[in-house]
Design a protein around this motif. Structure first.
Motif, PDB file in Angstrom:
ATOM      1  N   ILE A 233      20.802  18.692  43.446  1.00  0.00           N
ATOM      2  CA  ILE A 233      21.712  18.620  44.591  1.00  0.00           C
ATOM      3  C   ILE A 233      23.126  19.034  44.200  1.00  0.00           C
ATOM      4  O   ILE A 233      23.954  19.323  45.080  1.00  0.00           O
ATOM      5  CB  ILE A 233      21.731  17.191  45.180  1.00  0.00           C
ATOM      6  N   TYR A 234      23.453  19.086  42.903  1.00  0.00           N
ATOM      7  CA  TYR A 234      24.785  19.468  42.453  1.00  0.00           C
ATOM      8  C   TYR A 234      24.905  20.974  42.228  1.00  0.00           C
ATOM      9  O   TYR A 234      25.936  21.430  41.728  1.00  0.00           O
ATOM     10  CB  TYR A 234      25.144  18.730  41.164  1.00  0.00           C
ATOM     11  N   MET A 235      23.887  21.744  42.538  1.00  0.00           N
ATOM     12  CA  MET A 235      23.950  23.185  42.345  1.00  0.00           C
ATOM     13  C   MET A 235      25.033  23.787  43.244  1.00  0.00           C
ATOM     14  O   MET A 235      25.012  23.626  44.466  1.00  0.00           O
ATOM     15  CB  MET A 235      22.591  23.813  42.655  1.00  0.00           C
ATOM     16  N   ASN A 236      26.004  24.452  42.622  1.00  0.00           N
ATOM     17  CA  ASN A 236      27.095  25.071  43.361  1.00  0.00           C
ATOM     18  C   ASN A 236      27.691  26.177  42.495  1.00  0.00           C
ATOM     19  O   ASN A 236      28.425  25.901  41.542  1.00  0.00           O
ATOM     20  CB  ASN A 236      28.170  24.047  43.722  1.00  0.00           C
ATOM     21  N   PRO A 237      27.376  27.435  42.764  1.00  0.00           N
ATOM     22  CA  PRO A 237      27.942  28.515  41.939  1.00  0.00           C
ATOM     23  C   PRO A 237      29.448  28.663  42.089  1.00  0.00           C
ATOM     24  O   PRO A 237      30.084  29.279  41.230  1.00  0.00           O
ATOM     25  CB  PRO A 237      27.203  29.764  42.456  1.00  0.00           C
ATOM     26  N   GLU A 238      30.037  28.102  43.142  1.00  0.00           N
ATOM     27  CA  GLU A 238      31.479  28.204  43.358  1.00  0.00           C
ATOM     28  C   GLU A 238      32.214  26.929  42.935  1.00  0.00           C
ATOM     29  O   GLU A 238      33.350  26.715  43.374  1.00  0.00           O
ATOM     30  CB  GLU A 238      31.766  28.492  44.840  1.00  0.00           C
ATOM     31  N   GLU A 239      31.609  26.112  42.100  1.00  0.00           N
ATOM     32  CA  GLU A 239      32.250  24.865  41.668  1.00  0.00           C
ATOM     33  C   GLU A 239      33.510  25.178  40.864  1.00  0.00           C
ATOM     34  O   GLU A 239      33.489  25.922  39.890  1.00  0.00           O
ATOM     35  CB  GLU A 239      31.281  24.048  40.813  1.00  0.00           C
ATOM     36  N   GLY A 240      34.627  24.594  41.286  1.00  0.00           N
ATOM     37  CA  GLY A 240      35.898  24.793  40.589  1.00  0.00           C
ATOM     38  C   GLY A 240      36.577  26.119  40.878  1.00  0.00           C
ATOM     39  O   GLY A 240      37.538  26.465  40.172  1.00  0.00           O
ATOM     40  N   CYS A 241      36.137  26.871  41.885  1.00  0.00           N
ATOM     41  CA  CYS A 241      36.714  28.186  42.183  1.00  0.00           C
ATOM     42  C   CYS A 241      37.825  28.062  43.226  1.00  0.00           C
ATOM     43  O   CYS A 241      37.779  27.197  44.103  1.00  0.00           O
ATOM     44  CB  CYS A 241      35.644  29.151  42.677  1.00  0.00           C
ATOM     45  N   GLN A 242      38.796  28.959  43.105  1.00  0.00           N
ATOM     46  CA  GLN A 242      39.897  29.064  44.053  1.00  0.00           C
ATOM     47  C   GLN A 242      40.255  30.531  44.246  1.00  0.00           C
ATOM     48  O   GLN A 242      39.944  31.369  43.398  1.00  0.00           O
ATOM     49  CB  GLN A 242      41.140  28.298  43.561  1.00  0.00           C
ATOM     50  N   ILE A 243      40.924  30.814  45.352  1.00  0.00           N
ATOM     51  CA  ILE A 243      41.420  32.160  45.639  1.00  0.00           C
ATOM     52  C   ILE A 243      42.920  32.069  45.860  1.00  0.00           C
ATOM     53  O   ILE A 243      43.381  31.372  46.775  1.00  0.00           O
ATOM     54  CB  ILE A 243      40.728  32.780  46.864  1.00  0.00           C
ATOM     55  N   LEU A 244      43.670  32.761  45.026  1.00  0.00           N
ATOM     56  CA  LEU A 244      45.127  32.850  45.171  1.00  0.00           C
ATOM     57  C   LEU A 244      45.448  34.092  45.988  1.00  0.00           C
ATOM     58  O   LEU A 244      45.112  35.218  45.592  1.00  0.00           O
ATOM     59  CB  LEU A 244      45.789  32.921  43.798  1.00  0.00           C
ATOM     60  N   MET A 245      46.104  33.896  47.130  1.00  0.00           N
ATOM     61  CA  MET A 245      46.429  34.987  48.047  1.00  0.00           C
ATOM     62  C   MET A 245      47.941  35.156  48.105  1.00  0.00           C
ATOM     63  O   MET A 245      48.675  34.203  48.395  1.00  0.00           O
ATOM     64  CB  MET A 245      45.870  34.700  49.447  1.00  0.00           C
ATOM     65  N   ILE A 246      48.406  36.381  47.830  1.00  0.00           N
ATOM     66  CA  ILE A 246      49.827  36.720  47.834  1.00  0.00           C
ATOM     67  C   ILE A 246      50.020  37.882  48.791  1.00  0.00           C
ATOM     68  O   ILE A 246      49.426  38.950  48.613  1.00  0.00           O
ATOM     69  CB  ILE A 246      50.328  37.083  46.422  1.00  0.00           C
ATOM     70  N   THR A 247      50.866  37.692  49.803  1.00  0.00           N
ATOM     71  CA  THR A 247      51.132  38.711  50.816  1.00  0.00           C
ATOM     72  C   THR A 247      52.512  39.308  50.569  1.00  0.00           C
ATOM     73  O   THR A 247      53.514  38.581  50.526  1.00  0.00           O
ATOM     74  CB  THR A 247      51.055  38.118  52.229  1.00  0.00           C
ATOM     75  N   THR A 248      52.566  40.646  50.413  1.00  0.00           N
ATOM     76  CA  THR A 248      53.813  41.359  50.159  1.00  0.00           C
ATOM     77  C   THR A 248      53.970  42.505  51.152  1.00  0.00           C
ATOM     78  O   THR A 248      53.072  42.797  51.952  1.00  0.00           O
ATOM     79  CB  THR A 248      53.837  41.918  48.717  1.00  0.00           C
ATOM     80  N   ASP A 249      55.113  43.200  51.059  1.00  0.00           N
ATOM     81  CA  ASP A 249      55.413  44.320  51.951  1.00  0.00           C
ATOM     82  C   ASP A 249      54.999  45.667  51.381  1.00  0.00           C
ATOM     83  O   ASP A 249      54.869  46.634  52.137  1.00  0.00           O
ATOM     84  CB  ASP A 249      56.906  44.362  52.271  1.00  0.00           C
ATOM     85  N   PHE A 250      54.798  45.727  50.055  1.00  0.00           N
ATOM     86  CA  PHE A 250      54.539  47.006  49.417  1.00  0.00           C
ATOM     87  C   PHE A 250      53.204  46.974  48.697  1.00  0.00           C
ATOM     88  O   PHE A 250      52.715  45.914  48.299  1.00  0.00           O
ATOM     89  CB  PHE A 250      55.660  47.358  48.425  1.00  0.00           C
ATOM     90  N   LEU A 251      52.661  48.157  48.498  1.00  0.00           N
ATOM     91  CA  LEU A 251      51.400  48.302  47.767  1.00  0.00           C
ATOM     92  C   LEU A 251      51.677  48.302  46.272  1.00  0.00           C
ATOM     93  O   LEU A 251      52.580  48.998  45.796  1.00  0.00           O
ATOM     94  CB  LEU A 251      50.698  49.590  48.174  1.00  0.00           C
ATOM     95  N   LYS A 252      50.901  47.526  45.546  1.00  0.00           N
ATOM     96  CA  LYS A 252      51.063  47.402  44.098  1.00  0.00           C
ATOM     97  C   LYS A 252      49.719  47.646  43.443  1.00  0.00           C
ATOM     98  O   LYS A 252      48.699  47.094  43.871  1.00  0.00           O
ATOM     99  CB  LYS A 252      51.604  46.019  43.723  1.00  0.00           C
ATOM    100  N   VAL A 253      49.727  48.456  42.390  1.00  0.00           N
ATOM    101  CA  VAL A 253      48.496  48.775  41.679  1.00  0.00           C
ATOM    102  C   VAL A 253      48.250  47.703  40.620  1.00  0.00           C
ATOM    103  O   VAL A 253      49.096  47.457  39.754  1.00  0.00           O
ATOM    104  CB  VAL A 253      48.582  50.165  41.024  1.00  0.00           C
ATOM    105  N   ILE A 254      47.087  47.052  40.696  1.00  0.00           N
ATOM    106  CA  ILE A 254      46.703  46.026  39.726  1.00  0.00           C
ATOM    107  C   ILE A 254      45.765  46.667  38.708  1.00  0.00           C
ATOM    108  O   ILE A 254      44.736  47.222  39.072  1.00  0.00           O
ATOM    109  CB  ILE A 254      46.017  44.837  40.421  1.00  0.00           C
ATOM    110  N   PRO A 255      46.094  46.636  37.440  1.00  0.00           N
ATOM    111  CA  PRO A 255      45.246  47.291  36.428  1.00  0.00           C
ATOM    112  C   PRO A 255      43.927  46.561  36.238  1.00  0.00           C
ATOM    113  O   PRO A 255      43.779  45.384  36.589  1.00  0.00           O
ATOM    114  CB  PRO A 255      46.105  47.250  35.161  1.00  0.00           C
ATOM    115  N   MET A 256      42.971  47.278  35.678  1.00  0.00           N
ATOM    116  CA  MET A 256      41.673  46.708  35.351  1.00  0.00           C
ATOM    117  C   MET A 256      41.718  46.135  33.938  1.00  0.00           C
ATOM    118  O   MET A 256      42.207  46.787  33.008  1.00  0.00           O
ATOM    119  CB  MET A 256      40.582  47.767  35.451  1.00  0.00           C
ATOM    120  N   TYR A 257      41.214  44.925  33.783  1.00  0.00           N
ATOM    121  CA  TYR A 257      41.242  44.232  32.497  1.00  0.00           C
ATOM    122  C   TYR A 257      39.834  44.191  31.914  1.00  0.00           C
ATOM    123  O   TYR A 257      38.865  43.903  32.621  1.00  0.00           O
ATOM    124  CB  TYR A 257      41.784  42.813  32.659  1.00  0.00           C
ATOM    125  N   ASN A 258      39.745  44.480  30.618  1.00  0.00           N
ATOM    126  CA  ASN A 258      38.458  44.512  29.929  1.00  0.00           C
ATOM    127  C   ASN A 258      38.163  43.234  29.162  1.00  0.00           C
ATOM    128  O   ASN A 258      37.170  43.168  28.447  1.00  0.00           O
ATOM    129  CB  ASN A 258      38.411  45.704  28.969  1.00  0.00           C
TER     130      ASN A 258
END
Length: 339
Positions: A233-258
């Motif tokens: 009953i404790y099965m939850n793949p999203e346990e401890g997950c959060q989404i940080l949402m930041i709204t800005t006026d300009f487009l910003k390129v976020i690099p890909m991290y390996n």
């Protein structure tokens, strides 16, 4: 005829309460801190008064300085009696527990913790607040609540549709504390455009404590050595997950991290225009060394979505749709190029 006579004052114990002077130090040529032999003698009555504990009667103290209360305290500890109720009684009590009091109820004793970890408790909690007139996803309908796998997370998410105090929390400003994301692992990032603004989303996950119930459930789902994972009953793949949402006026390129990155720090300051905010998001590796820093200026809105809120899965669904549409567009372009 008058004579002037200088009288040298005798040193007493009352001089120890004064402020120190320059002559009281060890390298001083004049010694003024030495007490006389008469004043240094302390009577036996003063010794007994200083060594007497607070709250004791001097008349009950013996000649050796031991009190009767101290002798009684060294005896065997008193025996404490308690009642051990059957677990069926705790199941009856659990039917009257509010959703916000589940943690307090589980911390009463081991049997109450066992009650909270059962499927019967979560099924009863769901039936207590189910309302047929409220529109909910198919996963939260009574027919889907028969499955034991993932029942706990499904009931918690359904309460944010059914339970009025939880629904009111979604409209409050409790999801704006962005400092809660510090120390979480960065899973994925994506961005979307809303009107004239750009919203950047960072999906983060907290580290599960070793030996905890969610950690054991995650290990059980990975191994799948027995059929017990189908009744977890404790099965939850999203346990401890959060989404940080930041709204800005300009487009910003976020690099890909390996490599695996963690949120080391997030700082919110005023922008140059003094009308908006500026966000500094520091990312570090597993050693804590800062790898990259993202700066968003100006920022219109910052919010944090937890895994139990309905907006969390709405954002995940939109990100998956964007990825699938991008994949289809890339495939059509490649096919046209081959033709």
């Amino acid at each position: 005829m008058a004579f002037s006579v200088k009288v040298k004052t005798t040193k007493s114990r009352s001089t120890y309460g004064r402020d120190p002077t320059i002559y009281d130090y060890a390298n001083s040529a004049k010694c003024s801190n030495r007490a006389s032999k008469i004043s240094s003698k302390i009577t036996l009555a003063e010794i007994a008064l200083e060594t007497e504990p607070l709250g004791e009667d001097p008349e009950q103290t013996s000649e050796k300085g031991w009190s009767e209360k101290k002798c009684l305290a060294d005896g065997p500890p008193p025996v404490v009696a308690y009642n051990d109720y059957h677990i069926d009684l705790w199941f009856l009590v659990s039917e009257f527990i509010r959703p916000e009091d589940v943690c307090r109820f589980a911390l009463i004793c081991r049997k109450t913790a066992e009650v909270v970890q059962s499927g019967r408790f979560w099924t009863q909690l769901y039936r207590s607040y189910y309302d047929q007139s409220i529109d909910m996803p198919p996963r939260f309908q009574p027919d889907s609540m028969v499955r034991l796998r993932g029942l706990r997370s499904a009931v918690i998410r359904s309460l944010y549709y059914l339970y009025p105090p939880f629904v009111e929390r979604l409209t409050m400003l409790s999801n704006r504390h962005q400092y809660r994301v510090i120390g979480r692992q960065l899973l994925t990032t994506w961005h979307k455009r809303t009107k004239n603004y750009w919203t950047y989303c960072f999906r983060l996950k907290a580290r599960l404590a070793p030996g905890s119930r969610p950690a054991r459930s995650a290990q059980l789902q990975r191994e799948k050595n027995s059929l017990a994972f189908l009744q977890d009953i404790y099965m939850n793949p999203e346990e401890g997950c959060q989404i940080l949402m930041i709204t800005t006026d300009f487009l910003k390129v976020i690099p890909m991290y390996n490599e695996t990155l963690y949120v080391k720090n997030i700082v919110q300051t005023l922008s140059h225009s003094m009308m908006r905010y500026k966000i500094h998001l520091e990312l570090a590796n597993y050693c804590g060394k800062r790898v990259h820093e993202l700066v968003f200026d100006p920022v219109r809105n910052v919010s944090v979505l937890d895994w139990w809120t309905p907006e969390f899965y709405t954002e995940i669904g939109s990100s998956l749709q964007d990825e699938s549409s991008m994949a289809e567009s890339e495939w059509t372009e490649a096919s046209d190029w081959d033709n």
